[in-house]
Motif scaffolding. Structure first.
Motif, PDB file in Angstrom:
ATOM      1  N   LEU A 191       0.821  -1.218   0.000  1.00 26.36           N
ATOM      2  CA  LEU A 191       0.000   0.000   0.000  1.00 26.36           C
ATOM      3  C   LEU A 191       0.853   1.267   0.000  1.00 26.36           C
ATOM      4  CD1 LEU A 191      -2.774   1.322   0.098  1.00 26.36           C
ATOM      5  CD2 LEU A 191      -2.789   1.000   2.573  1.00 26.36           C
ATOM      6  N   ASP A 192       1.895   1.285   0.840  1.00 25.29           N
ATOM      7  CA  ASP A 192       2.734   2.488   0.941  1.00 25.29           C
ATOM      8  C   ASP A 192       3.313   2.886  -0.414  1.00 25.29           C
ATOM      9  OD1 ASP A 192       2.280   2.647   3.586  1.00 25.29           O
ATOM     10  OD2 ASP A 192       4.185   1.751   4.212  1.00 25.29           O
ATOM     11  N   GLU A 193       3.758   1.873  -1.172  1.00 25.59           N
ATOM     12  CA  GLU A 193       4.358   2.173  -2.486  1.00 25.59           C
ATOM     13  C   GLU A 193       3.298   2.636  -3.479  1.00 25.59           C
ATOM     14  OE1 GLU A 193       7.215  -0.691  -4.014  1.00 25.59           O
ATOM     15  OE2 GLU A 193       7.680  -1.258  -1.943  1.00 25.59           O
ATOM     16  N   LEU A 194       2.133   2.011  -3.421  1.00 21.22           N
ATOM     17  CA  LEU A 194       1.048   2.438  -4.321  1.00 21.22           C
ATOM     18  C   LEU A 194       0.726   3.912  -4.072  1.00 21.22           C
ATOM     19  CD1 LEU A 194      -2.169   0.662  -5.368  1.00 21.22           C
ATOM     20  CD2 LEU A 194      -2.376   2.886  -4.285  1.00 21.22           C
ATOM     21  N   LEU A 195       0.672   4.288  -2.805  1.00 16.62           N
ATOM     22  CA  LEU A 195       0.309   5.671  -2.469  1.00 16.62           C
ATOM     23  C   LEU A 195       1.327   6.665  -3.009  1.00 16.62           C
ATOM     24  CD1 LEU A 195      -0.883   5.182   1.246  1.00 16.62           C
ATOM     25  CD2 LEU A 195      -2.320   5.398  -0.789  1.00 16.62           C
ATOM     26  N   LEU A 214      -9.125   4.245   5.869  1.00 15.19           N
ATOM     27  CA  LEU A 214      -7.910   3.789   5.174  1.00 15.19           C
ATOM     28  C   LEU A 214      -7.140   4.997   4.628  1.00 15.19           C
ATOM     29  CD1 LEU A 214      -6.621   1.069   3.904  1.00 15.19           C
ATOM     30  CD2 LEU A 214      -7.783   1.782   1.827  1.00 15.19           C
ATOM     31  N   ILE A 215      -7.906   5.945   4.111  1.00 19.89           N
ATOM     32  CA  ILE A 215      -7.281   7.178   3.619  1.00 19.89           C
ATOM     33  C   ILE A 215      -7.444   8.231   4.713  1.00 19.89           C
ATOM     34  CG2 ILE A 215      -7.286   8.917   1.769  1.00 19.89           C
ATOM     35  CD1 ILE A 215      -6.443   6.003   0.911  1.00 19.89           C
ATOM     36  N   ASN A 216      -6.371   8.380   5.482  1.00 19.14           N
ATOM     37  CA  ASN A 216      -6.374   9.324   6.596  1.00 19.14           C
ATOM     38  C   ASN A 216      -5.232  10.340   6.396  1.00 19.14           C
ATOM     39  OD1 ASN A 216      -4.069   7.901   7.143  1.00 19.14           O
ATOM     40  ND2 ASN A 216      -4.976   6.683   8.789  1.00 19.14           N
ATOM     41  N   LYS A 217      -4.994  11.132   7.409  1.00 20.10           N
ATOM     42  CA  LYS A 217      -3.986  12.204   7.289  1.00 20.10           C
ATOM     43  C   LYS A 217      -2.612  11.655   6.865  1.00 20.10           C
ATOM     44  CE  LYS A 217      -2.032  15.875  10.066  1.00 20.10           C
ATOM     45  NZ  LYS A 217      -1.819  16.398  11.405  1.00 20.10           N
ATOM     46  N   GLN A 218      -2.197  10.566   7.525  1.00 21.44           N
ATOM     47  CA  GLN A 218      -0.880  10.002   7.238  1.00 21.44           C
ATOM     48  C   GLN A 218      -0.801   9.483   5.808  1.00 21.44           C
ATOM     49  OE1 GLN A 218      -2.701   9.173  10.026  1.00 21.44           O
ATOM     50  NE2 GLN A 218      -1.496  10.520  11.338  1.00 21.44           N
ATOM     51  N   ARG A 219      -1.822   8.763   5.390  1.00 18.07           N
ATOM     52  CA  ARG A 219      -1.787   8.163   4.041  1.00 18.07           C
ATOM     53  C   ARG A 219      -1.888   9.256   2.976  1.00 18.07           C
ATOM     54  NH1 ARG A 219      -4.175   3.141   6.012  1.00 18.07           N
ATOM     55  NH2 ARG A 219      -2.339   1.882   6.474  1.00 18.07           N
ATOM     56  N   LEU A 220      -2.665  10.300   3.245  1.00 18.58           N
ATOM     57  CA  LEU A 220      -2.754  11.407   2.287  1.00 18.58           C
ATOM     58  C   LEU A 220      -1.387  12.068   2.135  1.00 18.58           C
ATOM     59  CD1 LEU A 220      -6.210  12.752   3.448  1.00 18.58           C
ATOM     60  CD2 LEU A 220      -5.682  12.153   1.081  1.00 18.58           C
ATOM     61  N   ALA A 221      -0.657  12.163   3.252  1.00 18.12           N
ATOM     62  CA  ALA A 221       0.673  12.791   3.218  1.00 18.12           C
ATOM     63  C   ALA A 221       1.636  12.004   2.337  1.00 18.12           C
ATOM     64  CB  ALA A 221       1.225  12.912   4.638  1.00 18.12           C
ATOM     65  N   GLN A 222       1.421  10.699   2.224  1.00 18.13           N
ATOM     66  CA  GLN A 222       2.305   9.859   1.412  1.00 18.13           C
ATOM     67  C   GLN A 222       2.061  10.031  -0.091  1.00 18.13           C
ATOM     68  OE1 GLN A 222       1.172   6.240   3.943  1.00 18.13           O
ATOM     69  NE2 GLN A 222       3.067   5.587   2.986  1.00 18.13           N
ATOM     70  N   MET A 223       0.892  10.572  -0.454  1.00 19.50           N
ATOM     71  CA  MET A 223       0.515  10.613  -1.873  1.00 19.50           C
ATOM     72  C   MET A 223       1.271  11.692  -2.633  1.00 19.50           C
ATOM     73  SD  MET A 223      -3.599  10.110  -1.590  1.00 19.50           S
ATOM     74  CE  MET A 223      -4.288   8.817  -0.578  1.00 19.50           C
ATOM     75  N   LYS A 224       1.295  11.548  -3.959  1.00 15.87           N
ATOM     76  CA  LYS A 224       1.887  12.561  -4.830  1.00 15.87           C
ATOM     77  C   LYS A 224       1.090  13.854  -4.723  1.00 15.87           C
ATOM     78  CE  LYS A 224       3.776  10.094  -8.837  1.00 15.87           C
ATOM     79  NZ  LYS A 224       3.638   9.923 -10.294  1.00 15.87           N
ATOM     80  N   GLY A 225       1.745  14.962  -4.818  1.00 12.85           N
ATOM     81  CA  GLY A 225       1.034  16.249  -4.828  1.00 12.85           C
ATOM     82  C   GLY A 225       0.120  16.300  -6.049  1.00 12.85           C
ATOM     83  N   GLY A 226      -1.117  16.717  -5.853  1.00 12.60           N
ATOM     84  CA  GLY A 226      -2.054  16.855  -6.979  1.00 12.60           C
ATOM     85  C   GLY A 226      -2.727  15.554  -7.378  1.00 12.60           C
ATOM     86  N   VAL A 227      -2.622  14.549  -6.532  1.00 16.28           N
ATOM     87  CA  VAL A 227      -3.223  13.236  -6.846  1.00 16.28           C
ATOM     88  C   VAL A 227      -4.730  13.345  -7.100  1.00 16.28           C
ATOM     89  CG1 VAL A 227      -3.664  12.672  -4.399  1.00 16.28           C
ATOM     90  CG2 VAL A 227      -3.298  10.807  -6.024  1.00 16.28           C
ATOM     91  N   VAL A 228      -5.217  12.479  -7.981  1.00 17.91           N
ATOM     92  CA  VAL A 228      -6.665  12.378  -8.213  1.00 17.91           C
ATOM     93  C   VAL A 228      -7.165  11.215  -7.349  1.00 17.91           C
ATOM     94  CG1 VAL A 228      -8.490  11.938  -9.911  1.00 17.91           C
ATOM     95  CG2 VAL A 228      -6.390  13.131 -10.603  1.00 17.91           C
ATOM     96  N   ILE A 238     -12.578   6.997   3.493  1.00 21.71           N
ATOM     97  CA  ILE A 238     -11.850   8.272   3.517  1.00 21.71           C
ATOM     98  C   ILE A 238     -12.280   9.075   4.740  1.00 21.71           C
ATOM     99  CG2 ILE A 238     -11.480  10.472   2.336  1.00 21.71           C
ATOM    100  CD1 ILE A 238     -11.863   9.133  -0.301  1.00 21.71           C
ATOM    101  N   GLU A 239     -11.308   9.580   5.471  1.00 25.88           N
ATOM    102  CA  GLU A 239     -11.603  10.466   6.601  1.00 25.88           C
ATOM    103  C   GLU A 239     -11.898  11.852   6.023  1.00 25.88           C
ATOM    104  OE1 GLU A 239      -8.375  10.673   9.362  1.00 25.88           O
ATOM    105  OE2 GLU A 239      -9.487  11.948  10.748  1.00 25.88           O
ATOM    106  N   SER A 240     -13.153  12.255   6.084  1.00 29.46           N
ATOM    107  CA  SER A 240     -13.579  13.484   5.387  1.00 29.46           C
ATOM    108  C   SER A 240     -12.756  14.706   5.796  1.00 29.46           C
ATOM    109  CB  SER A 240     -15.056  13.771   5.669  1.00 29.46           C
ATOM    110  OG  SER A 240     -15.840  12.675   5.320  1.00 29.46           O
ATOM    111  N   LYS A 241     -12.553  14.874   7.100  1.00 29.40           N
ATOM    112  CA  LYS A 241     -11.851  16.084   7.568  1.00 29.40           C
ATOM    113  C   LYS A 241     -10.407  16.102   7.056  1.00 29.40           C
ATOM    114  CE  LYS A 241     -14.671  17.090  11.618  1.00 29.40           C
ATOM    115  NZ  LYS A 241     -15.736  17.560  10.752  1.00 29.40           N
ATOM    116  N   ALA A 242      -9.792  14.929   6.978  1.00 24.30           N
ATOM    117  CA  ALA A 242      -8.405  14.852   6.498  1.00 24.30           C
ATOM    118  C   ALA A 242      -8.335  15.194   5.010  1.00 24.30           C
ATOM    119  CB  ALA A 242      -7.839  13.450   6.753  1.00 24.30           C
ATOM    120  N   VAL A 243      -9.322  14.735   4.238  1.00 24.13           N
ATOM    121  CA  VAL A 243      -9.268  15.008   2.797  1.00 24.13           C
ATOM    122  C   VAL A 243      -9.572  16.491   2.534  1.00 24.13           C
ATOM    123  CG1 VAL A 243     -11.619  14.498   1.888  1.00 24.13           C
ATOM    124  CG2 VAL A 243      -9.616  13.810   0.606  1.00 24.13           C
ATOM    125  N   ILE A 244     -10.381  17.096   3.376  1.00 29.50           N
ATOM    126  CA  ILE A 244     -10.648  18.535   3.222  1.00 29.50           C
ATOM    127  C   ILE A 244      -9.332  19.321   3.410  1.00 29.50           C
ATOM    128  CG2 ILE A 244     -11.774  20.512   4.371  1.00 29.50           C
ATOM    129  CD1 ILE A 244     -14.229  18.594   4.771  1.00 29.50           C
TER     130      ILE A 244
END
Ligand code: NAD
Length: 332
Positions: A191-195, A214-228, A238-244
């Motif tokens: 998962l970490d590499e996919l993110l 599954l998609i929380n603050k930490q996992r969002l931080a691992q993603m590429k900038g501008g990810v879709v 998805i943790e709504s507040k984290a994605v906001i």
């Protein structure tokens, strides 16, 4: 069987009524969703037919059990809304529709991506106002992008094939790898590499205690900038507040969701005359790069027909006391 049908919509009624003449069942269609206040409507029936936001929690199951209604046919694939432990304890038989046109949901995920990529929702409104300006409509190609697919079951698999066809590199994460997809060129990664590698991430795993937020603050931080980021599975992945927050910092470049963490008291109704009380969805709607649909990914003629056909088959098996092809059990 006498079936109490909850959360009825016109399209459900139309689709199920087409099958009724060929079967010896009687349906009572109820518009309210199933909860502890409406469970009493099932009195005198042999089974209930429920959908994603009809909660079969301890209170509802106990009420149904007291009325002797112990057959449940879920007209959906997901069953996170059912307290399976209690259901088993009370002796319920529960069936679902495990797969009904997985392509319907996979194609909706694609629709969200395409709309966000080419801003066709904005172009549609502009052109209708006689505004042919292209300012602000620059999109991006999907071809050549790396798409990360989380969950490669029936829907995830259909989605992988679509994205391979568009010319994406497709990487995937699942607790169980699919050999057919590997042969088609899908690479499974942790998962970490996919993110960290994905330009587009689409969620197709079920909601359970392992995948909640599954998609929380930490996992969002691992993603590429501008990810879709695309979610057609279940809102609470998805943790709504984290994605906001991630949208505010532009970490998430586009968000397409057909499901929403707090959708239960919101979706499947016309609320256009009401004052919106949900602050998170209200905030999400302010972003120009967020596209929300109201849990409609399943809604195609083909899928509705399949849902009806499988539900009738489930009812036949329940009535006959036969082995249940689509039974839902604890830890299954
Ligand atoms: P499926 O059971 O065929 O596939 C789910 C996949 O997720 C499996 O391959 C499984 O191994 C994998 N998985 C389980 N736990 C995982 C984890 N912790 N991490 C990664 N992968 C994991 O289900 P499906 O038919 O493909 O449906 C997927 C989900 O889509 C359903 O659970 C449902 O919530 C959702 N759904 C949404 C709609 C809609 O209208 N929006 C319609 C149907 C289904």
């Amino acid at each position: 069987m006498k079936v109490a049908f909850f959360s009825t919509k016109s399209y459900d009624k139309q689709s199920f009524n087409e099958f009724l003449p060929d079967h010896n069942h009687e349906f009572t269609y109820f518009e309210p969703k199933l909860d502890s206040n409406t469970a009493a409507l099932a009195e005198g029936h042999d089974a209930i037919c429920s959908f994603v936001n009809d909660h079969l929690d301890e209170r509802v199951l106990t009420k149904l059990s007291e009325m002797g209604v112990k057959n449940v046919v879920l007209r959906c694939a997901g069953y996170n809304q059912v307290d399976l432990e209690k259901a088993e304890e009370l002796g319920f038989k529960i069936c679902r529709v495990p797969a009904y046109s997985p392509e319907a949901v996979a194609e909706h995920a694609l629709a969200l991506i395409m709309t966000l990529a080419r801003k066709t929702h904005k172009a549609y409104n502009r052109v209708r106002e006689n505004n042919y300006s292209l300012e602000g409509l620059t999109g991006f190609n999907i071809n050549g992008k790396t798409t990360g697919v989380i969950g490669t079951g029936a829907i995830g698999k259909a989605f992988c094939k679509i994205m391979l066809g568009i010319g994406c590199e497709v990487i995937a994460y699942d607790i169980k790898e699919n050999e057919e997809l590997k042969e088609l060129g899908v690479r499974y990664l942790p998962l970490d590499e996919l993110l960290t590698q994905s330009d587009i991430i689409s969620l197709h795993c079920p909601l359970n205690s392992d995948t909640y937020h599954l998609i929380n603050k930490q996992r969002l931080a691992q993603m590429k900038g501008g990810v879709v980021l695309i979610n057609t599975s279940r809102g609470a992945l998805i943790e709504s507040k984290a994605v906001i927050q991630a949208l505010k910092t532009k970490k998430v470049g586009n968000l397409g969701i057909d499901v929403y963490e707090q959708e239960e008291d919101l979706f499947f109704q016309n609320r256009s005359e009401e004052i919106l009380q949900d602050e998170d969805i209200a905030r999400l709607m302010t972003f120009p790069n967020v596209l929300i649909t109201g849990h409609q990914a399943f809604l195609t003629k083909e899928a509705l027909s399949q849902i009806s056909a499988t539900t009738f088959r489930n009812l036949e098996e329940l009535e006959a006391g036969a082995e249940l092809t689509n039974e839902v059990k604890k830890n299954k």
